[in-house]
Design an enzyme around this catalytic site. Structure first.
Site, PDB file in Angstrom:
ATOM      1  N   GLU A 148       9.619  16.568  15.184  1.00  0.00           N
ATOM      2  CA  GLU A 148       9.541  16.471  13.627  1.00  0.00           C
ATOM      3  C   GLU A 148       8.760  17.513  12.951  1.00  0.00           C
ATOM      4  OE1 GLU A 148       8.750  12.881  11.831  1.00  0.00           O
ATOM      5  OE2 GLU A 148      10.456  12.783  10.454  1.00  0.00           O
ATOM      6  N   LYS A 157       0.882  -1.316   0.131  1.00  0.00           N
ATOM      7  CA  LYS A 157      -0.078   0.028   0.108  1.00  0.00           C
ATOM      8  C   LYS A 157       1.143   1.180   0.191  1.00  0.00           C
ATOM      9  CE  LYS A 157      -1.996   2.701   3.235  1.00  0.00           C
ATOM     10  NZ  LYS A 157      -1.959   3.914   2.519  1.00  0.00           N
ATOM     11  N   GLU A 167      10.825   1.894   9.811  1.00  0.00           N
ATOM     12  CA  GLU A 167      11.486   2.920   9.449  1.00  0.00           C
ATOM     13  C   GLU A 167      10.644   4.053   9.682  1.00  0.00           C
ATOM     14  OE1 GLU A 167      14.840   2.739   8.485  1.00  0.00           O
ATOM     15  OE2 GLU A 167      14.646   0.543   8.266  1.00  0.00           O
ATOM     16  N   CYS A 224      13.235  12.089   5.708  1.00  0.00           N
ATOM     17  CA  CYS A 224      13.585  11.726   6.826  1.00  0.00           C
ATOM     18  C   CYS A 224      14.854  12.074   7.048  1.00  0.00           C
ATOM     19  CB  CYS A 224      12.982  10.258   6.948  1.00  0.00           C
ATOM     20  SG  CYS A 224      13.869   9.341   5.955  1.00  0.00           S
TER      21      CYS A 224
HETATM   22  P1  NAD Z   1       2.233   8.192   8.118  1.00  0.00           P
HETATM   23  O1  NAD Z   1       2.937   7.135   9.211  1.00  0.00           O
HETATM   24  O2  NAD Z   1       1.032   8.932   8.251  1.00  0.00           O
HETATM   25  O3  NAD Z   1       1.841   7.362   6.748  1.00  0.00           O
HETATM   26  C1  NAD Z   1       2.786   6.305   6.337  1.00  0.00           C
HETATM   27  C2  NAD Z   1       1.919   5.061   5.804  1.00  0.00           C
HETATM   28  O4  NAD Z   1       1.278   4.282   6.694  1.00  0.00           O
HETATM   29  C3  NAD Z   1       0.775   5.645   4.879  1.00  0.00           C
HETATM   30  O5  NAD Z   1       0.936   4.694   3.745  1.00  0.00           O
HETATM   31  C4  NAD Z   1      -0.438   5.503   5.791  1.00  0.00           C
HETATM   32  O6  NAD Z   1      -1.556   5.317   5.075  1.00  0.00           O
HETATM   33  C5  NAD Z   1      -0.013   4.117   6.521  1.00  0.00           C
HETATM   34  N1  NAD Z   1      -0.934   4.173   7.669  1.00  0.00           N
HETATM   35  C6  NAD Z   1      -1.167   5.240   8.683  1.00  0.00           C
HETATM   36  N2  NAD Z   1      -2.064   4.617   9.624  1.00  0.00           N
HETATM   37  C7  NAD Z   1      -1.763   3.075   9.492  1.00  0.00           C
HETATM   38  C8  NAD Z   1      -2.205   2.295  10.520  1.00  0.00           C
HETATM   39  N3  NAD Z   1      -3.067   2.521  11.636  1.00  0.00           N
HETATM   40  N4  NAD Z   1      -1.954   0.828  10.099  1.00  0.00           N
HETATM   41  C9  NAD Z   1      -1.367   0.559   8.719  1.00  0.00           C
HETATM   42  N5  NAD Z   1      -0.818   1.518   7.970  1.00  0.00           N
HETATM   43  C10 NAD Z   1      -1.080   2.918   8.560  1.00  0.00           C
HETATM   44  O7  NAD Z   1       3.712   8.805   7.408  1.00  0.00           O
HETATM   45  P2  NAD Z   1       3.507   9.745   6.464  1.00  0.00           P
HETATM   46  O8  NAD Z   1       2.983  11.032   6.928  1.00  0.00           O
HETATM   47  O9  NAD Z   1       3.005   9.225   5.144  1.00  0.00           O
HETATM   48  O10 NAD Z   1       5.213   9.995   6.261  1.00  0.00           O
HETATM   49  C11 NAD Z   1       5.909  10.991   7.125  1.00  0.00           C
HETATM   50  C12 NAD Z   1       6.707  10.399   8.051  1.00  0.00           C
HETATM   51  O11 NAD Z   1       7.388   9.182   7.439  1.00  0.00           O
HETATM   52  C13 NAD Z   1       7.666  11.196   8.775  1.00  0.00           C
HETATM   53  O12 NAD Z   1       7.562  10.781  10.108  1.00  0.00           O
HETATM   54  C14 NAD Z   1       8.960  10.685   8.212  1.00  0.00           C
HETATM   55  O13 NAD Z   1      10.030  10.965   9.125  1.00  0.00           O
HETATM   56  C15 NAD Z   1       8.837   9.286   8.022  1.00  0.00           C
HETATM   57  N6  NAD Z   1       9.833   8.680   7.002  1.00  0.00           N
HETATM   58  C16 NAD Z   1      10.698   7.744   7.431  1.00  0.00           C
HETATM   59  C17 NAD Z   1      11.544   7.449   6.649  1.00  0.00           C
HETATM   60  C18 NAD Z   1      12.791   6.400   7.399  1.00  0.00           C
HETATM   61  O14 NAD Z   1      13.218   5.960   6.428  1.00  0.00           O
HETATM   62  N7  NAD Z   1      12.938   6.278   8.409  1.00  0.00           N
HETATM   63  C19 NAD Z   1      11.689   7.732   5.362  1.00  0.00           C
HETATM   64  C20 NAD Z   1      10.530   8.629   4.869  1.00  0.00           C
HETATM   65  C21 NAD Z   1       9.702   9.115   5.900  1.00  0.00           C
END
Ligand code: NAD
Length: 479
Positions: free
Chosen positions: A383, A173, A248, A282
């Site tokens: 963040e 997804k 991650e 990130c």
């Molecule tokens: P998010 O956690 O809101 O969403 C990420 C994904 O998880 C989306 O596909 C979302 O639909 C899904 N999701 C949300 N709630 C869920 C649940 N309860 N169960 C299963 N899936 C769920 O994050 P975002 O706003 O899309 O991305 C930004 C964040 O990602 C920032 O915190 C950033 O630091 C982090 N990030 C980390 C890395 C890394 O490699 N560590 C890389 C890129 C982004």
């Protein structure tokens, strides 16, 4: 344009009949709909993956490798189309999508297509016991991959490529905020000859579709990239089901600058590490600590360079800063600028929305530098994930090390110095998973990638990813 799920090699509407709007960040318009897939859709994707697994897990490494490399070539051949789609969906400058996002998605498939042919396991001769042990590394079965919006296809394929290379079948997804390139990937996989059902892509909200993947009793591993709070929620669901988890998560990375660095190179790189992709990476260095002796000079030079960054429509080649990904995200970032003011932070440049002519409803924001009095303020600890950095001076190595580590996150850090002893000391003392010295974002896909503390659990990249996507079985033979 409406997006469809990709299940068993076919694009199709969701069983749920539930749709959500897809917004274009550069003009704020709805430009299509995406499925909000239900449990039933995830179940259908799972069944398709389960059926495909029987054959795919038995496919030779050479055949798997050839298909992955073909996907990579087709992404390269479709670079312009994919880059335009990514830029439109996410708001990132087209130049960035063309040079970073899509090429890296192609590299992910090529890299793991090659890596799988080199992946080996260990054997242990048990001397004196007439026995030999070897490790059988078997694919897990059906695995779930969930990715965020900031580097959409780049991070989506960073999970999918090793998962299928290792012989698994996938229910994946992408973020509901940026679904477009994942949607386009389906047809490329068919064209490359990936057997139907090996990769299934379901679209939808995290709390519906994402959760249905995590809760599915037969999806035995979850590879997730996204926010820390979401990671914690996923762990709560997955842990009692004993699923394998790779998380991650968020970061708030220090960029530590000593006076003995190569100043001009540091300055150029610091502009990128602060504001590339509108600061929505990130790994961005969002907390900048500068040695006191060069602080005033740095401040002047940095502000001058950042003021020159062109904010504009992402499709324009001159644009350096595009639109933020969504309205709620823009509002979140703006709220942190207000918090900074109430905390006594000084806005050295930026801080305001930008109105781009002809695209007045787009989510544009000036790159923003905040001078903070203390590292303990909220803008320095939480963040923000936008084009906002904090700067403050430090006096000693011990002071800056303590400030760099005094945070819940531990993803990456950058150090600028030409002092080897200091470099070695920091490499051991910094609580991070990735440490760059005199550079930023220089990536070798063989290296372990991931964070410590609230930035995650587990490592991606290279053989680490192939280990995650396989189960190790010890076989002991007495002779
Ligand atoms: P998010 O956690 O809101 O969403 C990420 C994904 O998880 C989306 O596909 C979302 O639909 C899904 N999701 C949300 N709630 C869920 C649940 N309860 N169960 C299963 N899936 C769920 O994050 P975002 O706003 O899309 O991305 C930004 C964040 O990602 C920032 O915190 C950033 O630091 C982090 N990030 C980390 C890395 C890394 O490699 N560590 C890389 C890129 C982004």
């Amino acid at each position: 344009m409406n997006i469809q799920n990709f299940i068993n090699g076919k694009l199709e509407n969701p069983i749920s009949k539930d749709w959500i709007d897809n917004y274009c960040p550069s003009d704020g318009e709805v430009y299509g709909k995406i499925p909000n897939s239900s449990k039933a859709d995830v179940e259908k994707a799972y069944q398709s993956a389960k059926t495909a697994f029987k054959q795919w897990s038995q496919t030779t490494l050479e055949a798997r490798s050839r298909i992955l490399i073909k996907i990579s070539e087709l992404l390269e051949a479709n670079l312009q189309r994919f880059a335009e789609a990514e830029s439109k969906d996410n708001g990132k400058p087209i130049g960035l999508a063309k040079t970073i996002d899509i090429p890296r998605a192609a590299s992910n498939f090529r890299f793991f297509g090659n890596a799988i042919t080199q992946f080996a396991s260990e054997s242990h001769e048990s001397a004196g016991q007439n026995a030999i042990n070897y490790t059988l590394r078997q694919p897990i079965g059906v695995v779930g991959c969930i990715s965020p919006w900031n580097l959409p296809l780049y991070l989506f394929t960073w999970k999918i490529a090793p998962a299928i290379a290792a012989g698994n079948c996938v229910v994946a997804k992408p973020s509901e905020v940026t679904p477009m390139t994942a949607y386009l990937l389906g047809e490329i996989c068919n064209e490359a000859g990936l057997p139907k059902g090996v990769l299934n892509i379901v679209h939808g909200l995290g709390t519906t579709t994402g959760q249905a993947i995590v809760e599915h009793p037969e999806i035995k591993a979850i590879s997730f990239t996204g926010g820390t709070a979401t990671g914690a929620q996923i762990a709560r669901v997955a842990a009692p089901m004993f699923k394998k988890l790779s998380l991650e998560l968020g970061g708030k990375n220090p960029n530590i600058i000593f006076a003995d660095c190569d100043y001009n190179e540091m300055l150029e790189t610091t502009v990128s590490s602060s504001f590339a992709n509108q600061g929505q990476i990130c790994l961005c260095g969002s907390r900048i600590f500068i040695e006191a002796s060069i602080y005033e000079a740095f401040k002047v030079d940095f502000v001058e360079k950042v003021k020159a960054l062109k904010v504009g429509h992402p499709a324009k080649n001159t644009t350096k800063i595009g639109a933020l990904v969504s309205k709620p995200h823009l509002e979140k970032v703006l709220s942190y600028i207000d918090i900074a003011k109430t905390e006594g932070g000084k806005i050295l440049c930026g801080g305001n929305k930008v109105v781009v002519k002809g695209f007045e409803n787009g989510y544009y924001l000036e790159p923003t530098i905040i001078e903070v009095k203390t590292d303990e303020c909220r803008v320095n600890q939480e963040e923000i994930f936008g084009p906002v950095v904090t700067i403050m001076p430090f006096k000693t190595e011990a002071d800056v090390l303590q400030m760099a580590n005094k945070i819940k996150y531990g993803l990456s850090a950058t150090l600028w110095t030409n002092n080897l002893k200091r470099t070695m000391h920091f490499s051991k003392q910094l609580q991070v998973g990735i440490f760059w010295v005199n550079t930023w974002m220089l990536r070798d896909l063989r290296t372990p990638f991931g964070g410590v503390k609230a930035s995650g659990v587990g490592r991606e990249g290279g053989f680490e990813a192939l280990r995650f996507f396989t189960e190790a079985k010890n076989v002991c033979i007495k002779y």
